[in-house]
Design a protein around this motif. Structure first.
Motif, PDB file in Angstrom:
ATOM      1  N   ILE A 156      19.100   6.089 -14.391  1.00  0.00           N
ATOM      2  CA  ILE A 156      19.577   7.456 -14.586  1.00  0.00           C
ATOM      3  C   ILE A 156      18.393   8.414 -14.564  1.00  0.00           C
ATOM      4  CG2 ILE A 156      20.856   8.986 -16.141  1.00  0.00           C
ATOM      5  CD1 ILE A 156      22.187   6.461 -17.307  1.00  0.00           C
ATOM      6  N   GLU A 157      18.580   9.519 -13.881  1.00  0.00           N
ATOM      7  CA  GLU A 157      17.539  10.535 -13.817  1.00  0.00           C
ATOM      8  C   GLU A 157      17.193  11.011 -15.224  1.00  0.00           C
ATOM      9  OE1 GLU A 157      16.769  14.938 -11.768  1.00  0.00           O
ATOM     10  OE2 GLU A 157      18.564  13.778 -11.257  1.00  0.00           O
ATOM     11  N   GLY A 158      15.900  11.106 -15.480  1.00  0.00           N
ATOM     12  CA  GLY A 158      15.432  11.535 -16.791  1.00  0.00           C
ATOM     13  C   GLY A 158      15.173  10.389 -17.751  1.00  0.00           C
ATOM     14  N   GLN A 159      15.639   9.165 -17.398  1.00  0.00           N
ATOM     15  CA  GLN A 159      15.389   7.975 -18.209  1.00  0.00           C
ATOM     16  C   GLN A 159      14.206   7.212 -17.617  1.00  0.00           C
ATOM     17  OE1 GLN A 159      17.326   7.360 -21.026  1.00  0.00           O
ATOM     18  NE2 GLN A 159      18.163   9.367 -20.525  1.00  0.00           N
ATOM     19  N   PRO A 160      13.408   6.553 -18.446  1.00  0.00           N
ATOM     20  CA  PRO A 160      12.246   5.810 -17.922  1.00  0.00           C
ATOM     21  C   PRO A 160      12.693   4.693 -16.990  1.00  0.00           C
ATOM     22  CG  PRO A 160      12.621   5.291 -20.238  1.00  0.00           C
ATOM     23  CD  PRO A 160      13.509   6.452 -19.912  1.00  0.00           C
ATOM     24  N   PRO A 161      11.979   4.488 -15.879  1.00  0.00           N
ATOM     25  CA  PRO A 161      12.344   3.409 -14.947  1.00  0.00           C
ATOM     26  C   PRO A 161      12.275   2.043 -15.613  1.00  0.00           C
ATOM     27  CG  PRO A 161      10.755   4.928 -13.963  1.00  0.00           C
ATOM     28  CD  PRO A 161      10.817   5.264 -15.428  1.00  0.00           C
ATOM     29  N   ALA A 162      13.204   1.154 -15.220  1.00  0.00           N
ATOM     30  CA  ALA A 162      13.223  -0.208 -15.768  1.00  0.00           C
ATOM     31  C   ALA A 162      12.100  -1.018 -15.136  1.00  0.00           C
ATOM     32  CB  ALA A 162      14.568  -0.863 -15.496  1.00  0.00           C
ATOM     33  N   LYS A 218      11.981  -4.401 -15.438  1.00  0.00           N
ATOM     34  CA  LYS A 218      12.573  -5.641 -14.952  1.00  0.00           C
ATOM     35  C   LYS A 218      14.090  -5.519 -14.982  1.00  0.00           C
ATOM     36  CE  LYS A 218      11.642  -7.769 -19.485  1.00  0.00           C
ATOM     37  NZ  LYS A 218      10.984  -8.904 -20.163  1.00  0.00           N
ATOM     38  N   GLU A 219      14.737  -6.444 -14.311  1.00  0.00           N
ATOM     39  CA  GLU A 219      16.180  -6.361 -14.086  1.00  0.00           C
ATOM     40  C   GLU A 219      16.954  -6.295 -15.400  1.00  0.00           C
ATOM     41  OE1 GLU A 219      19.520  -6.060 -11.607  1.00  0.00           O
ATOM     42  OE2 GLU A 219      17.387  -6.068 -11.061  1.00  0.00           O
ATOM     43  N   SER A 220      16.549  -7.047 -16.403  1.00  0.00           N
ATOM     44  CA  SER A 220      17.296  -7.119 -17.661  1.00  0.00           C
ATOM     45  C   SER A 220      17.232  -5.820 -18.452  1.00  0.00           C
ATOM     46  CB  SER A 220      16.773  -8.278 -18.520  1.00  0.00           C
ATOM     47  OG  SER A 220      15.410  -8.089 -18.844  1.00  0.00           O
ATOM     48  N   GLU A 221      16.325  -4.900 -18.105  1.00  0.00           N
ATOM     49  CA  GLU A 221      16.184  -3.647 -18.843  1.00  0.00           C
ATOM     50  C   GLU A 221      16.964  -2.504 -18.210  1.00  0.00           C
ATOM     51  OE1 GLU A 221      12.024  -2.913 -19.085  1.00  0.00           O
ATOM     52  OE2 GLU A 221      11.651  -4.503 -20.552  1.00  0.00           O
ATOM     53  N   LYS A 222      17.610  -2.732 -17.069  1.00  0.00           N
ATOM     54  CA  LYS A 222      18.390  -1.677 -16.439  1.00  0.00           C
ATOM     55  C   LYS A 222      19.610  -1.331 -17.285  1.00  0.00           C
ATOM     56  CE  LYS A 222      17.173  -2.316 -11.564  1.00  0.00           C
ATOM     57  NZ  LYS A 222      17.705  -2.588 -10.199  1.00  0.00           N
ATOM     58  N   THR A 223      20.039  -0.076 -17.200  1.00  0.00           N
ATOM     59  CA  THR A 223      21.223   0.381 -17.935  1.00  0.00           C
ATOM     60  C   THR A 223      22.480  -0.244 -17.341  1.00  0.00           C
ATOM     61  OG1 THR A 223      20.129   2.492 -18.424  1.00  0.00           O
ATOM     62  CG2 THR A 223      22.534   2.412 -18.634  1.00  0.00           C
ATOM     63  N   ALA A 224      23.324  -0.804 -18.191  1.00  0.00           N
ATOM     64  CA  ALA A 224      24.574  -1.433 -17.750  1.00  0.00           C
ATOM     65  C   ALA A 224      25.747  -0.578 -18.226  1.00  0.00           C
ATOM     66  CB  ALA A 224      24.687  -2.847 -18.302  1.00  0.00           C
ATOM     67  N   TYR A 237      22.920  10.144 -22.876  1.00  0.00           N
ATOM     68  CA  TYR A 237      21.823  10.270 -21.911  1.00  0.00           C
ATOM     69  C   TYR A 237      21.385  11.717 -21.652  1.00  0.00           C
ATOM     70  CZ  TYR A 237      23.080   5.423 -21.055  1.00  0.00           C
ATOM     71  OH  TYR A 237      23.344   4.093 -21.228  1.00  0.00           O
ATOM     72  N   PHE A 238      22.251  12.677 -21.991  1.00  0.00           N
ATOM     73  CA  PHE A 238      21.887  14.079 -21.802  1.00  0.00           C
ATOM     74  C   PHE A 238      22.347  14.877 -23.027  1.00  0.00           C
ATOM     75  CE2 PHE A 238      22.361  12.294 -17.565  1.00  0.00           C
ATOM     76  CZ  PHE A 238      21.169  12.674 -16.955  1.00  0.00           C
ATOM     77  N   PRO A 239      21.745  14.624 -24.176  1.00  0.00           N
ATOM     78  CA  PRO A 239      22.209  15.284 -25.403  1.00  0.00           C
ATOM     79  C   PRO A 239      22.006  16.800 -25.402  1.00  0.00           C
ATOM     80  CG  PRO A 239      20.163  14.089 -25.784  1.00  0.00           C
ATOM     81  CD  PRO A 239      20.625  13.710 -24.420  1.00  0.00           C
ATOM     82  N   HIS A 240      21.165  17.308 -24.520  1.00  0.00           N
ATOM     83  CA  HIS A 240      20.900  18.747 -24.501  1.00  0.00           C
ATOM     84  C   HIS A 240      21.791  19.492 -23.521  1.00  0.00           C
ATOM     85  CE1 HIS A 240      17.534  17.908 -27.081  1.00  0.00           C
ATOM     86  NE2 HIS A 240      16.989  17.105 -26.179  1.00  0.00           N
ATOM     87  N   GLY A 241      22.702  18.791 -22.859  1.00  0.00           N
ATOM     88  CA  GLY A 241      23.711  19.447 -22.053  1.00  0.00           C
ATOM     89  C   GLY A 241      23.316  19.794 -20.635  1.00  0.00           C
ATOM     90  N   GLY A 258      18.567   1.276  -6.725  1.00  0.00           N
ATOM     91  CA  GLY A 258      17.140   1.591  -6.775  1.00  0.00           C
ATOM     92  C   GLY A 258      16.887   3.039  -6.417  1.00  0.00           C
ATOM     93  N   ARG A 259      15.781   3.579  -6.961  1.00  0.00           N
ATOM     94  CA  ARG A 259      15.479   4.998  -6.779  1.00  0.00           C
ATOM     95  C   ARG A 259      15.022   5.332  -5.362  1.00  0.00           C
ATOM     96  NH1 ARG A 259      14.390   7.817 -12.027  1.00  0.00           N
ATOM     97  NH2 ARG A 259      14.898   6.332 -13.672  1.00  0.00           N
ATOM     98  N   ASP A 260      14.751   4.316  -4.569  1.00  0.00           N
ATOM     99  CA  ASP A 260      14.349   4.577  -3.190  1.00  0.00           C
ATOM    100  C   ASP A 260      15.551   4.785  -2.270  1.00  0.00           C
ATOM    101  OD1 ASP A 260      15.103   1.945  -3.627  1.00  0.00           O
ATOM    102  OD2 ASP A 260      13.896   1.168  -1.973  1.00  0.00           O
ATOM    103  N   LYS A 261      16.760   4.635  -2.812  1.00  0.00           N
ATOM    104  CA  LYS A 261      17.982   4.844  -2.026  1.00  0.00           C
ATOM    105  C   LYS A 261      18.628   6.166  -2.463  1.00  0.00           C
ATOM    106  CE  LYS A 261      17.649   0.740  -0.142  1.00  0.00           C
ATOM    107  NZ  LYS A 261      18.457  -0.365  -0.623  1.00  0.00           N
ATOM    108  N   PRO A 262      19.527   6.730  -1.626  1.00  0.00           N
ATOM    109  CA  PRO A 262      20.207   7.967  -2.018  1.00  0.00           C
ATOM    110  C   PRO A 262      20.962   7.781  -3.337  1.00  0.00           C
ATOM    111  CG  PRO A 262      20.573   7.520   0.304  1.00  0.00           C
ATOM    112  CD  PRO A 262      19.906   6.303  -0.254  1.00  0.00           C
ATOM    113  N   GLY A 263      20.875   8.756  -4.213  1.00  0.00           N
ATOM    114  CA  GLY A 263      21.536   8.673  -5.508  1.00  0.00           C
ATOM    115  C   GLY A 263      22.930   9.263  -5.489  1.00  0.00           C
ATOM    116  N   THR A 264      23.586   9.204  -6.626  1.00  0.00           N
ATOM    117  CA  THR A 264      24.923   9.777  -6.806  1.00  0.00           C
ATOM    118  C   THR A 264      24.810  10.949  -7.759  1.00  0.00           C
ATOM    119  OG1 THR A 264      25.977   7.620  -6.481  1.00  0.00           O
ATOM    120  CG2 THR A 264      27.283   9.319  -7.567  1.00  0.00           C
ATOM    121  N   GLU A 265      25.345  12.110  -7.354  1.00  0.00           N
ATOM    122  CA  GLU A 265      25.211  13.333  -8.146  1.00  0.00           C
ATOM    123  C   GLU A 265      26.369  13.476  -9.127  1.00  0.00           C
ATOM    124  OE1 GLU A 265      25.452  18.114  -7.397  1.00  0.00           O
ATOM    125  OE2 GLU A 265      24.265  16.922  -5.970  1.00  0.00           O
TER     126      GLU A 265
END
Length: 811
Positions: free
Chosen positions: A520-526, A528-534, A580-584, A595-602
């Motif tokens: 997720i944008e604004g979250q630190p990159p994972a 390793k695989e087990s640390e990705k957001t599910a 993930y976005f408590p400030h709105g 992965g961040r190297d591919k097009p994201g979803t807005e």
């Protein structure tokens, strides 16, 4: 023995009222336990049709840091193929996966569930076809699937058990080449768990497998973790040894391949895993049924003891005429055994009916319920329960008869046998035990009733009324997908009485969603695989949120133009925004699935929270994708109507067939039915505990009535003397009522303590109420005391009407 049996039969026929009550009392307890045991035998004790199933283990993946794994993960082929070569604790390791498709027919397609299996699957599980052959080396060649095995039940149901099906081809959706049927597997083979597919709309791990297809790892995806594993331990290896060996191998692989870091195997017994859901509900119910049996045995024991008191002069005369104590003991035991056997026979007959009732009301609450039968198992259990009941019910009367002093009895003989202080204390003890067991049942039922009330009060966050759902699938191919769904929505929305229509992948309370790992944008990159957001993903078309009553809190809804060629868009719920976005500042942000190297979803919008997976769980972060972009294969058509949604079902099916006659239309349900299905296990447990509680309460109230009636009969002279020296009727009533209250209060206090201990087994069924909930304990105890005191009223009135002259005439 024959003489004792003939005499026992004569005595039971001589007192038909007593015999009938005693037999029915035991039959209720034996019938309840026999019925529940038949469920346990069919669901838990019947082994799966694999060779030596106790040696089979599943190999799920767990996180090495001990944290909960939000989304299940399989194993990469690169890892398990190395385990096949190096692990010495196993005879074999096989990989498999769940698959879902449609058998295409001109009159309409039907869904079929199957398994993809690797070369070693049949050898590891020990399964062999009953017709035709199994998979061979050439069946695993690259390219389209050319051969399949059919499930036995599917073969009988769909192809009428035709043996000529071998060598013929069948049309299956999404497969370019019709596969050839090469064999039929044995009956009763069910799915092995595929946790990664558990959120699919048609996934049912307790279903019978309908077809198998061969699968071989693709070298291009050899590091992708989507395989499930089943392994057979060698004869001398233990599960702990296998666990240790695979853990070492997985750790070594993780050091050389970063993508494998953070995961370790966690072996599970196959039979233990398959029985987990059934054990959760059936073991507590067997305990409840056993309490009913104990209550019934207590009642029968009390009845036999009372009858023994009435026959004490007969026993004394027999003893005085030369009948030994052992012979007298044998006679009493024979009568008890005969009563219990009759109760067992009626109980087994009752169990047959109760099992049919269970199948009728259980619904989805008990897995593999169709395997439950009422045959020799119920007969054996009923006989065993009858013998146990004869021991429990007959031990006190038998011991009492054995200790009988004939001269004392004959010397004090009156018009009828009465009970002394010791006998009355024994009966009070039995009745207090019955009261305690009954209160434990009532508290359990009360806790489940409160649970259902609490769930009914929980705001789900969406509407459930006037909503019809059904699974709809276009099976002709991807080229027809968009056209079919757009035309289908147009035609269904034009039906009179339809307010909104939408397609959805992930309808509430069905358990369906896409388990996904993302960044997720604004979250630190994972790292390793087990640390990705599910998080769970759902996919819907426009109008879905209005249809469900989910309010838009910001941004915009989906549009029909949000399709494949446009920018990928998503709508998230309030729980996602808060975490993930408590400030709105969420609208316009992106997330990445590949992965961040591919097009994201807005993210284009925010919707209100809803309890989508479980009404007892708070809303969790969720993401909705546009179905026009996600293009889910199988999904639900969701329809909101102005009246009863079932009234438009025929019209909806007609309009869908008009768009495509081969479309698969299955499992029409209202959302209220889906809600009820999601609560099936709790509802079933509540219904059974309430039923057992009612039976236990009736037996216990009969016991209280009997004890007080015997007390009044045994104390007639005492009561007459009290009346003669000036005691008023209200004093006599208060005396007997006080005895009844002490009897009830003692049992209730013991029952409260017992209920606090036993109700803990219901913890997984409870919601917003604790096992030792004081309100439930107090309400149940007060209500039972009130009802039990009413059972005391007849003996109390009888005591108040004792005639002093009549009672003292025999002094």
């Amino acid at each position: 023995m024959k003489q004792e049996m003939r005499f026992a039969i004569r005595m039971l026929l001589k007192q038909p009222g007593f015999s009938l009550i005693a037999v029915l009392t035991l039959a209720l307890g034996i019938g309840a336990t026999s019925a529940v045991f038949s469920l346990i035998q069919g669901v838990l004790l019947t082994p799966p049709p694999y060779k030596k199933p106790q040696q089979l283990v599943l190999v799920p993946a767990g996180r090495t840091d001990g944290q909960k794994q939000e989304n299940p993960r399989g194993w990469p082929a690169q890892q398990w193929m190395e385990w096949q070569k190096e692990a010495k604790s196993f005879e074999g390791i096989a990989a498999y996966g769940w698959q879902f498709n449609f058998l295409i027919r001109n009159e309409g397609s039907q869904s079929i569930q199957g398994m993809q299996v690797t070369k070693d699957y049949l050898r590891v599980t020990g399964l062999q076809p009953v017709l035709g052959r199994g998979f061979e080396e050439q069946d695993f060649a690259t390219g389209p699937v050319k051969a399949i095995l059919l499930g036995y039940e599917f073969w009988r149901r769909t192809f009428n058990g035709d043996p000529q099906i071998l060598g013929k081809t069948v049309r299956i959706s999404r497969w370019d080449v019709p596969p050839t049927v090469i064999g039929v597997m044995p009956p009763g083979v069910r799915f092995l768990p595929s946790p990664g597919a558990a959120k699919e709309p048609n996934y049912n791990v307790n279903a019978l497998v309908e077809f198998w297809s061969p699968a071989e790892p693709d070298p291009k995806y050899i590091k992708d973790p989507y395989w499930n594993l089943v392994a057979r331990l060698s004869d001398r290896a233990t599960q702990q040894q296998g666990q240790g060996e695979l853990t070492v191998l997985a750790a070594r692989e993780a050091r050389s391949e970063k993508q494998f870091e953070g995961f370790a195997p966690q072996l599970q017994s196959l039979t233990e895993e398959m029985n987990q859901d059934g054990r959760r509900i059936l073991v507590p119910l067997l305990g409840a049924a056993a309490l009913v049996l104990l209550i019934g045995c207590g009642n029968a024991a009390a009845l036999l003891l009372v009858r023994g008191l009435q026959r004490q002069q007969e026993y004394a005369v027999r003893n005085a005429m030369g009948m030994g104590r052992i012979a007298l003991l044998r006679q009493v035991v024979t009568e008890s055994l005969l009563l219990a056997l009759l109760g067992g026979a009626f109980g087994v007959g009752l169990a047959f009916g109760v099992v049919k009732l269970f199948k009728l009301i259980a619904g989805h609450a008990i897995p593999r319920l169709e395997d439950v039968t009422t045959g020799w198992v119920v007969l054996v259990w009923g006989l065993s329960a009858a013998v146990a009941a004869s021991v429990l019910a007959g031990v006190f009367p038998a011991l009492w008869a054995f200790r009988l002093q004939p001269m004392e009895v004959l010397k004090n003989a009156g018009p009828k046998g009465t009970a002394g202080l010791g006998e009355r204390r024994l009966l009070r003890g039995v009745t207090m035990a019955q009261t305690a067991l009954t209160l434990a049942l009532l508290v359990g039922a009360g806790l489940l009733i409160r649970t259902m009330i609490n769930i009914a009060r929980v705001p789900s966050g969406y509407n459930t009324g006037h909503i019809l759902t059904m699974s709809v699938t276009e099976v002709r191919g991807y080229s027809e997908w968009a056209s079919f769904h757009r035309h289908a929505l147009e035609r269904v929305a034009s039906i009179p009485g339809v307010q909104y229509a939408a397609f959805a992948w992930g309808v509430p309370l069905t358990g369906n969603n896409w388990p996904a790992t993302l960044e997720i944008e604004g979250q630190p990159p994972a790292t390793k695989e087990s640390e990705k957001t599910a998080l769970p993903l759902r996919a819907v078309t426009e109008d879905y949120f209005k249809l469900m009553g989910l309010g838009m809190l910001g941004g915009r809804e989906f549009r029909s133009s949000d399709e494949g060629k446009a920018l990928n868009v998503a709508i998230v719920n309030r729980a996602f925004a808060d975490r993930y976005f408590p400030h709105g500042d969420m609208i316009g942000r992106k997330f990445w699935l590949d992965g961040r190297d591919k097009p994201g979803t807005e993210i284009i919008g925010e919707v209100s929270n809803g309890r989508m997976d479980d009404l007892t769980q708070q809303a969790s972060p969720e993401i909705y994708l546009s179905l026009w972009q996600a293009t889910a294969f199988s999904k639900h058509l969701v329809i909101r109507t102005t009246a009863d949604p079932r009234a438009v079902l025929v019209a909806v099916e007609r309009e869908l067939r008009a768009v495509d006659p081969t479309a698969a239309i299955e499992d029409p349900k209202t959302l209220e039915q889906i809600r009820d299905d999601s609560l099936a296990s709790r509802t079933f447990a509540m219904q059974l505990l309430v039923g057992f509680s009612v039976v236990g309460s009736m037996l216990t109230l009969i016991g209280i009535y009997g004890v007080l009636s015997l007390s009044v009969a045994s104390r007639r002279r005492e009561l007459a003397i009290r009346s003669a020296v000036g005691a008023e009727q209200k004093d006599i009533r208060n005396l007997i009522l006080g005895e009844g209250f002490r009897l009830i209060a003692g049992g209730v206090l013991a029952g409260v303590a017992l209920a606090i201990v036993l109700s803990r087994v219901l913890r997984t069924f409870l919601f917003d109420v604790q096992p030792g909930d004081p309100i439930t304990l107090i309400v149940v105890a007060v209500l039972f005391v009130g009802v039990a005191l009413m059972a005391c009223w007849v003996p109390v009135r009888r005591a108040a009407k004792v005639d002093p002259l009549e009672a003292l005439r025999y002094e």
